[in-house]
Design a protein around this motif. Structure first.
Motif, mmCIF file in Angstrom:
data_model
loop_
_atom_site.group_PDB
_atom_site.id
_atom_site.type_symbol
_atom_site.label_atom_id
_atom_site.label_comp_id
_atom_site.label_asym_id
_atom_site.label_seq_id
_atom_site.Cartn_x
_atom_site.Cartn_y
_atom_site.Cartn_z
ATOM 1 N N ASN A 192 0.851 -1.194 0.000
ATOM 2 C CA ASN A 192 0.000 0.000 0.000
ATOM 3 C C ASN A 192 0.883 1.238 0.000
ATOM 4 N N PRO A 193 0.846 2.043 -1.067
ATOM 5 C CA PRO A 193 1.738 3.213 -1.156
ATOM 6 C C PRO A 193 1.456 4.282 -0.103
ATOM 7 N N ASP A 194 0.309 4.207 0.555
ATOM 8 C CA ASP A 194 -0.024 5.199 1.571
ATOM 9 C C ASP A 194 0.709 4.960 2.888
ATOM 10 N N HIS A 195 1.308 3.795 3.038
ATOM 11 C CA HIS A 195 2.017 3.484 4.281
ATOM 12 C C HIS A 195 3.421 4.070 4.244
ATOM 13 N N SER A 196 3.721 4.903 5.223
ATOM 14 C CA SER A 196 4.978 5.652 5.260
ATOM 15 C C SER A 196 5.865 5.190 6.411
ATOM 16 N N PHE A 197 7.144 5.039 6.140
ATOM 17 C CA PHE A 197 8.099 4.645 7.175
ATOM 18 C C PHE A 197 8.148 5.684 8.295
ATOM 19 N N ILE A 198 8.138 6.962 7.916
ATOM 20 C CA ILE A 198 8.209 8.032 8.916
ATOM 21 C C ILE A 198 6.979 7.999 9.824
ATOM 22 N N THR A 199 5.808 7.804 9.222
ATOM 23 C CA THR A 199 4.588 7.725 10.024
ATOM 24 C C THR A 199 4.642 6.536 10.969
ATOM 25 N N GLN A 200 5.131 5.401 10.472
ATOM 26 C CA GLN A 200 5.265 4.214 11.327
ATOM 27 C C GLN A 200 6.219 4.479 12.480
ATOM 28 N N LEU A 201 7.315 5.171 12.183
ATOM 29 C CA LEU A 201 8.309 5.491 13.210
ATOM 30 C C LEU A 201 7.717 6.413 14.276
ATOM 31 N N ILE A 202 6.955 7.394 13.849
ATOM 32 C CA ILE A 202 6.311 8.310 14.796
ATOM 33 C C ILE A 202 5.334 7.546 15.684
ATOM 34 N N GLY A 203 4.552 6.667 15.076
ATOM 35 C CA GLY A 203 3.591 5.879 15.836
ATOM 36 C C GLY A 203 4.271 4.996 16.864
ATOM 37 N N VAL A 204 5.363 4.357 16.461
ATOM 38 C CA VAL A 204 6.130 3.509 17.391
ATOM 39 C C VAL A 204 6.644 4.336 18.560
ATOM 40 N N ALA A 205 7.163 5.527 18.260
ATOM 41 C CA ALA A 205 7.724 6.381 19.304
ATOM 42 C C ALA A 205 6.656 6.848 20.290
ATOM 43 N N ILE A 206 5.492 7.248 19.779
ATOM 44 C CA ILE A 206 4.418 7.729 20.650
ATOM 45 C C ILE A 206 3.897 6.609 21.539
ATOM 46 N N CYS A 207 3.627 5.451 20.935
ATOM 47 C CA CYS A 207 3.125 4.311 21.717
ATOM 48 C C CYS A 207 4.158 3.830 22.719
ATOM 49 N N GLY A 208 5.419 3.791 22.284
ATOM 50 C CA GLY A 208 6.488 3.323 23.163
ATOM 51 C C GLY A 208 6.698 4.235 24.359
#
Length: 431
Positions: A368-384
């Motif tokens: 899915n081209p809408d999935h972004s590495f940066i967005t995933q990284l931000i999500g991991v950081a916030i949840c973590g």
């Protein structure tokens, strides 16, 4: 008039057929979701087997006691408040909300629950929705249990579980699965590499830091391996977890869609196999031995790694994601020992390290081209940051009040005889 009557009869027949088809689809979807719920539930037996198998024989009953009570507390606390924090129905995607209407309906007006095809796009009923999600919640708490086994006070652990499952896990989960701020941001986590596994992993890391290592684990700069109670039991536990993952990931499709469910089960299985291979090879080149424990944790590492993107990562990439997870779990275990962070079953390495990797892998391998590495990284950081801070705060408060570690005498002689009055393994010789 006759033609009109015929048309009316045909329309009514078509409506009846459509209604029957809709009901059949709901029934099929709901049966699959209930089966998936049962598979996720059986994962608690898998966790119990892994922890009791890798733990020492003198603490077997204590470990099994925790693994028995964890789903009990987890499901009840999730029913009491967690479910309505996790799925609050945000009017505007945000960070905190509570569904009081859902709470009242669940406890006091169960007859008003939506069990028709109008609920969840016909995927399942309201009650199946709750039970499936409750099993996920209890799983997050079980991750913590294995990491701090053999020296944590039972009461302190159970109180931590109550707060972690009832409050921390559902609030974080609501940010994505409940339609909150992370979902609006575009963060993606299909079945919980971050929302379940790394959240539980952060809790485990906080516990390991504050509880401290077992007596005699680190001596003069060396790591002393503690004798496992039952390697066969640990193997059985891992295979039960692998079995449960068919429901964990397959059920996260939230319907019985034959194409997507079968695709998810393929990527899940391939990643598990690749993870086991990665753990086997990395351990062999590192320790110069055929390390069964690392193969087992490698399998789990592959499963955790693919969980975030099992529906959007193709089979070829799933093998790579799982294989890298198998490598990371060995390296992570080595690093934790060098830092003198004693994790009895490798929960931090399996669930936290590979949970982070699997979530970031979506940003690399997703179709899915809408999935972004940066967005995933931000999500991991916030949840973590949220999960670790909350877990550390709960354990720290308990440590300063009631204490979180058993006495040195109890730890040396074993928790079974002191806290439970029975042993996990007893050999009786006939006179």
């Amino acid at each position: 008039m006759k033609n009109f009557a015929t048309l009316l009869a045909n329309d009514m027949a078509a409506m009846d057929l459509s209604l029957e088809i809709s009901q059949n689809i709901l029934t099929t979807n709901n049966v699959w979701m209930m089966l998936s719920t049962a598979l996720v539930f059986i994962m608690h037996l898998g966790f119990a087997g892994v922890e009791a198998g890798f733990g020492q024989a003198k603490n077997t009953v204590n470990i099994l006691f925790k693994n028995t009570v964890t789903p009990i507390i987890g499901i009840i606390s999730y029913a009491a408040i967690g479910f309505y924090l996790m799925y609050p129905g945000f009017d505007v995607p945000g960070w905190l909300s509570f569904d009081s209407a859902g709470w009242n309906m669940f406890w006091f007006a169960p007859g008003s629950a939506d069990i028709t095809s109008g609920y969840a796009n016909g995927g399942y009923t309201y009650w199946t929705d709750f039970l499936f999600q409750a099993m996920f919640a209890a799983t997050a708490a079980t991750i913590v249990s294995g990491a701090i086994a053999e020296r944590v006070k039972l009461g302190a652990y159970l109180f931590f579980t109550l707060l972690f499952v009832g409050l921390v896990y559902p609030i974080i989960g609501s940010w994505k699965w409940g339609g909150g701020a992370l979902n609006e941001m575009g963060f993606y986590d299909f079945a919980g590499s971050t929302l379940v596994h790394s959240v539980g992993g952060w809790g485990a890391l906080a516990g390991v830091i504050l509880v401290g290592p077992r007596i005699g684990k680190y001596v003069n700069g060396k790591t002393i391996e503690k004798p496992s109670a039952s390697v066969p039991l640990a193997v059985i536990g891992v295979f039960l977890l692998w079995l449960g993952w068919f429901g964990f990931n397959g059920g996260s499709v939230l319907s019985a869609d034959p194409g997507l469910v079968s695709f998810v089960l393929v990527t899940t299985s391939l990643a598990a196999c690749a993870g086991g291979l990665g753990g086997f090879l990395t351990a062999y080149f590192t320790f110069k031995r055929l390390d069964l424990g690392m193969v087992l944790n490698g399998i789990l590492a592959g499963l955790v790694s693919i969980t975030a993107g099992a529906d959007v990562i193709n089979p070829g990439s799933a093998v790579l994601v799982g294989f890298i997870g198998g490598i990371l779990v060995v390296l992570s275990a080595i690093l934790l020992d060098r830092m003198k962070l004693d994790d009895v079953v490798g929960a931090v390495s399996v669930h936290l390290t590979c949970g982070i990797w699997g979530t970031l892998a979506v940003g690399i391998f997703s179709t899915n081209p809408d999935h972004s590495f940066i967005t995933q990284l931000i999500g991991v950081a916030i949840c973590g940051a949220t999960a670790f801070t909350a877990a550390f705060g709960i354990f720290f408060l308990l440590k300063k009040t009631v204490g979180i570690r058993v006495s040195e005498e109890h730890e040396r002689t074993g928790l079974d005889s002191h806290e439970h009055g029975i042993r996990g393994y007893t050999i009786v010789f006939d006179e």
